[in-house]
Design a protein around this motif. Sequence first.
Motif, short mmCIF file in Angstrom:
data_model
loop_
_atom_site.label_atom_id
_atom_site.label_comp_id
_atom_site.label_asym_id
_atom_site.label_seq_id
_atom_site.Cartn_x
_atom_site.Cartn_y
_atom_site.Cartn_z
N ALA A 145 -14.40 40.56 -19.82
CA ALA A 145 -15.57 39.95 -20.47
C ALA A 145 -15.57 40.27 -21.97
O ALA A 145 -15.95 39.42 -22.79
CB ALA A 145 -16.85 40.46 -19.82
N ALA A 146 -15.17 41.47 -22.32
CA ALA A 146 -15.10 41.85 -23.74
C ALA A 146 -14.09 40.99 -24.48
O ALA A 146 -14.33 40.56 -25.62
CB ALA A 146 -14.73 43.33 -23.85
N ARG A 147 -12.97 40.72 -23.84
CA ARG A 147 -11.94 39.89 -24.48
C ARG A 147 -12.47 38.47 -24.73
O ARG A 147 -12.22 37.89 -25.79
CB ARG A 147 -10.69 39.86 -23.60
N ARG A 148 -13.19 37.94 -23.76
CA ARG A 148 -13.74 36.59 -23.94
C ARG A 148 -14.81 36.54 -25.03
O ARG A 148 -15.00 35.50 -25.67
CB ARG A 148 -14.32 36.09 -22.60
N ALA A 149 -15.50 37.66 -25.23
CA ALA A 149 -16.59 37.68 -26.22
C ALA A 149 -16.08 37.91 -27.64
O ALA A 149 -16.82 37.67 -28.61
CB ALA A 149 -17.59 38.78 -25.85
N LEU A 150 -14.85 38.36 -27.80
CA LEU A 150 -14.33 38.71 -29.12
C LEU A 150 -14.48 37.62 -30.18
O LEU A 150 -14.94 37.89 -31.29
CB LEU A 150 -12.86 39.14 -29.01
N PRO A 151 -14.07 36.37 -29.89
CA PRO A 151 -14.15 35.34 -30.96
C PRO A 151 -15.56 35.17 -31.52
O PRO A 151 -15.73 35.05 -32.75
CB PRO A 151 -13.67 34.07 -30.24
N ARG A 152 -16.59 35.15 -30.66
CA ARG A 152 -17.95 34.97 -31.17
C ARG A 152 -18.43 36.20 -31.93
O ARG A 152 -19.10 36.08 -32.96
CB ARG A 152 -18.90 34.67 -30.00
N ILE A 153 -18.06 37.38 -31.45
CA ILE A 153 -18.42 38.62 -32.17
C ILE A 153 -17.81 38.61 -33.56
O ILE A 153 -18.49 38.93 -34.56
CB ILE A 153 -17.94 39.85 -31.37
N ILE A 154 -16.55 38.20 -33.66
CA ILE A 154 -15.86 38.15 -34.96
C ILE A 154 -16.50 37.10 -35.87
O ILE A 154 -16.66 37.32 -37.08
CB ILE A 154 -14.36 37.87 -34.75
N GLU A 155 -16.91 35.99 -35.30
CA GLU A 155 -17.55 34.93 -36.08
C GLU A 155 -18.85 35.44 -36.73
O GLU A 155 -19.11 35.18 -37.91
CB GLU A 155 -17.84 33.73 -35.18
N ILE A 156 -19.65 36.19 -35.95
CA ILE A 156 -20.91 36.71 -36.49
C ILE A 156 -20.64 37.80 -37.53
O ILE A 156 -21.27 37.83 -38.60
CB ILE A 156 -21.80 37.25 -35.35
N LEU A 157 -19.70 38.70 -37.25
CA LEU A 157 -19.37 39.75 -38.20
C LEU A 157 -18.80 39.17 -39.49
O LEU A 157 -19.05 39.68 -40.59
CB LEU A 157 -18.38 40.74 -37.58
N ALA A 158 -18.03 38.10 -39.37
CA ALA A 158 -17.47 37.44 -40.56
C ALA A 158 -18.59 36.92 -41.46
O ALA A 158 -18.51 37.01 -42.69
CB ALA A 158 -16.54 36.31 -40.15
N SER A 159 -19.63 36.40 -40.84
CA SER A 159 -20.77 35.92 -41.61
C SER A 159 -21.51 37.07 -42.30
O SER A 159 -21.93 36.94 -43.45
CB SER A 159 -21.73 35.16 -40.69
N GLU A 160 -21.63 38.19 -41.60
CA GLU A 160 -22.35 39.34 -42.14
C GLU A 160 -21.57 40.05 -43.24
O GLU A 160 -22.13 40.48 -44.25
CB GLU A 160 -22.67 40.33 -41.01
N HIS A 161 -20.25 40.18 -43.05
CA HIS A 161 -19.42 40.96 -43.98
C HIS A 161 -18.59 40.09 -44.93
O HIS A 161 -17.79 40.63 -45.70
CB HIS A 161 -18.49 41.88 -43.19
N LYS A 162 -18.77 38.77 -44.83
CA LYS A 162 -18.06 37.84 -45.74
C LYS A 162 -16.54 37.96 -45.58
O LYS A 162 -15.80 38.05 -46.57
CB LYS A 162 -18.46 38.08 -47.20
N TRP A 163 -16.07 37.93 -44.32
CA TRP A 163 -14.63 37.99 -44.07
C TRP A 163 -14.00 36.61 -44.27
O TRP A 163 -14.60 35.58 -43.94
CB TRP A 163 -14.36 38.41 -42.63
N ASP A 164 -12.77 36.62 -44.75
CA ASP A 164 -12.03 35.36 -44.83
C ASP A 164 -11.28 35.13 -43.52
O ASP A 164 -11.33 35.95 -42.59
CB ASP A 164 -11.08 35.36 -46.02
N LYS A 165 -10.58 34.00 -43.42
CA LYS A 165 -9.88 33.64 -42.18
C LYS A 165 -8.79 34.66 -41.82
O LYS A 165 -8.57 34.97 -40.65
CB LYS A 165 -9.26 32.25 -42.33
N ALA A 166 -8.12 35.19 -42.85
CA ALA A 166 -7.06 36.17 -42.59
C ALA A 166 -7.64 37.43 -41.94
O ALA A 166 -7.06 37.97 -40.98
CB ALA A 166 -6.34 36.52 -43.90
N ARG A 167 -8.76 37.90 -42.46
CA ARG A 167 -9.38 39.10 -41.88
C ARG A 167 -9.84 38.82 -40.45
O ARG A 167 -9.70 39.68 -39.57
CB ARG A 167 -10.56 39.54 -42.74
N GLN A 168 -10.37 37.65 -40.19
CA GLN A 168 -10.81 37.31 -38.85
C GLN A 168 -9.64 37.31 -37.87
O GLN A 168 -9.76 37.77 -36.72
CB GLN A 168 -11.51 35.95 -38.85
N LYS A 169 -8.50 36.82 -38.33
CA LYS A 169 -7.31 36.80 -37.48
C LYS A 169 -6.85 38.22 -37.16
O LYS A 169 -6.47 38.52 -36.02
CB LYS A 169 -6.19 36.02 -38.18
N VAL A 170 -6.89 39.09 -38.16
CA VAL A 170 -6.53 40.50 -37.96
C VAL A 170 -7.48 41.17 -36.97
O VAL A 170 -7.06 41.92 -36.09
CB VAL A 170 -6.53 41.25 -39.31
#
Length: 631
Positions: free
Chosen positions: A578-603
């Motif tokens: 379940a954690a693995r399935r939730a990762l993309p959405r968690i990263i999407e929200i954190l990217a918005s909060e921390h201003k991550w670019d696409k490269a950081r999201q991929k990492v």
Amino acid sequence: MAALRLRRAGAALAAASAVIAVGAAAAWPSASASDPSTAALEAARQLVAQPGAAPPPRAAQRAVLAGSTPAEPLDVLVVGGGATGCGVALDAATRGLRVGLVEREDFSSGTSSRSTKLIHGGVRYLEKAVFNLDYGQLKLVFHALKERKQVIANAPHLCHALPCMTPCFNWFEVVYYWFGLKFYDLVAGRRLLHLSRYYSVDESVELFPTLAKNDHNRSLRGTVVYYDGQMNDSRLNVGLACTAAVVGAAVLNYAEVVSLIKDKSEERIIGARIRDTLSGKEFEAFAKVVVNAAGPFCDSVRKMADSNAVPMICPSSGVHIVLPDYYSPEGMGLIVPKTKDGRVVFMLPWLGRTVAGTTDSSTAITMLPEPHEDEIQFILDAISDYLNVQVRRSDVLSAWSGIRPLAMDPSAKNTESISRDHVVFEDYPGLITITGGKWTTYRSMAEDAVNAAVRSGNLKPANGCVTDNLRIVGGYGWDPASFTVLAQNYRRMKRTYGGKVIPGAVDSAISKHLSHAYGTLAEQVATIAQNEGLGKRLAHGYPFLEAEVAYCARHEYCESAVDFVARRCRLAFLDTDAARRALPRIIEILASEHKWDKARQKVELQKGKEFLETFKSSKNAQFSDGKHNGR
């Protein structure tokens, strides 16, 4: 033979009882003793209890650390953001000292998030104290029981009393465990959680329906139920870090100590060179005393001061597995003090699932310890002997390994015995090492470490220790019915795949989860879910909300997807898939909060997947099911 053993047990119990009064007086302060630090405690309480109490942003914390100089150093710099390190920072800050803390990874990223989840006094230590007439062991139990009560009182939303059932398969075991656990109640005294008691076979099965009545030609004769505490360990650890920050400590995760700084004469440690692993930049932080609370890694810090330092850590691996909720009833654990091969095994309800364990074997020290398949199989074999349900390897939702930093005191004459108690040691001037011990006693361990730091650095604290009666953030004003406020006054605004925002109820499961995870700060999370369209669940069947990701990024120093999935919401420990399935959405929200670019999201996605691979659930483990081959 059984009668002789009972007589011996009775004699030992009577002898140990003779020192109970002395032990209680020595281990516990008088109820009438007045604390001279009342004003300091009240000031700390006001800071922690203020509505919306939030720590300063990470950048501000880094600036405080980097702003220290040899002329104006911090009083204390703590290395390590586990339970003990954060406890040290909180203790020192509430004494009026200038405090900094750095953690190489995230708060609670090591041992402190991988515990048994129990807050216990030490039944096994009490058994040793009685049969060996060991007053030292008895004092350890007194001490742990005192701290057990305080941990629960200081984080009431994250900790609670848990009844634990001990099965008895002959009448000797019934009498033995009944007497032993009544003695445990006696030692607890006024810090007793609830009285232990005996239950008949029928009563036991009613309380624990999956308990087997027969075990290898033995018939159940009843059970003895006693009480210990249970916690959400990493959330408690993060709460300690945030509380320390609220009262004035500068705490910084993802800050690695590269080297220790010595004075010009090379005779004393006066600070550390630190690398901010998020930015890659290095800076120096100066302090009158450095406290090494790096857990299993404390020898590495000691060797930065003295390359010839004698190792004091004997690492031990403890493996736990998580199973579906039907393995154990809600609100009742099962503990077998001695299995057929002499080990302890338990099953405990935890956050809607069942955690079972544990092992105790020597291991190497690594950043991401992994459970071995034979250790998982051992736990499955052990619990299957006491259950009437088929125990299946395919039911394992998550499995993890934690490293216990068992300590040897380098100054002790006898180095053969490894202590389960903690050790405070200064083997290089200006560097205090605190290690060993257990989660239950983190607060008193921190107190001892700060006392040692005060002596080492000739520090001038404004007052004594006040953490004994200081709740963590979210604790003041909380009670078990607090969840009803969330259920009645808030709505979850959920964004559909088509982009439309629709309302949803904050049901009992969600409101109870938020209340217990965040205490009185849960309303802030509910507000985000209602006002920002982040009210959707992150994983089917679990109460974790998208709003929690945003809240933790803003107010709990959540700097990566792993931080959230492992140590803020615990999904990695409850259900790896379940954690693995939730990762993309968690990263999407954190990217918005921390201003991550696409490269950081991929990492972040790659690191998240790699981290979850170390949790050997049935989905990511390569195994031959063996005797546990049910599907």
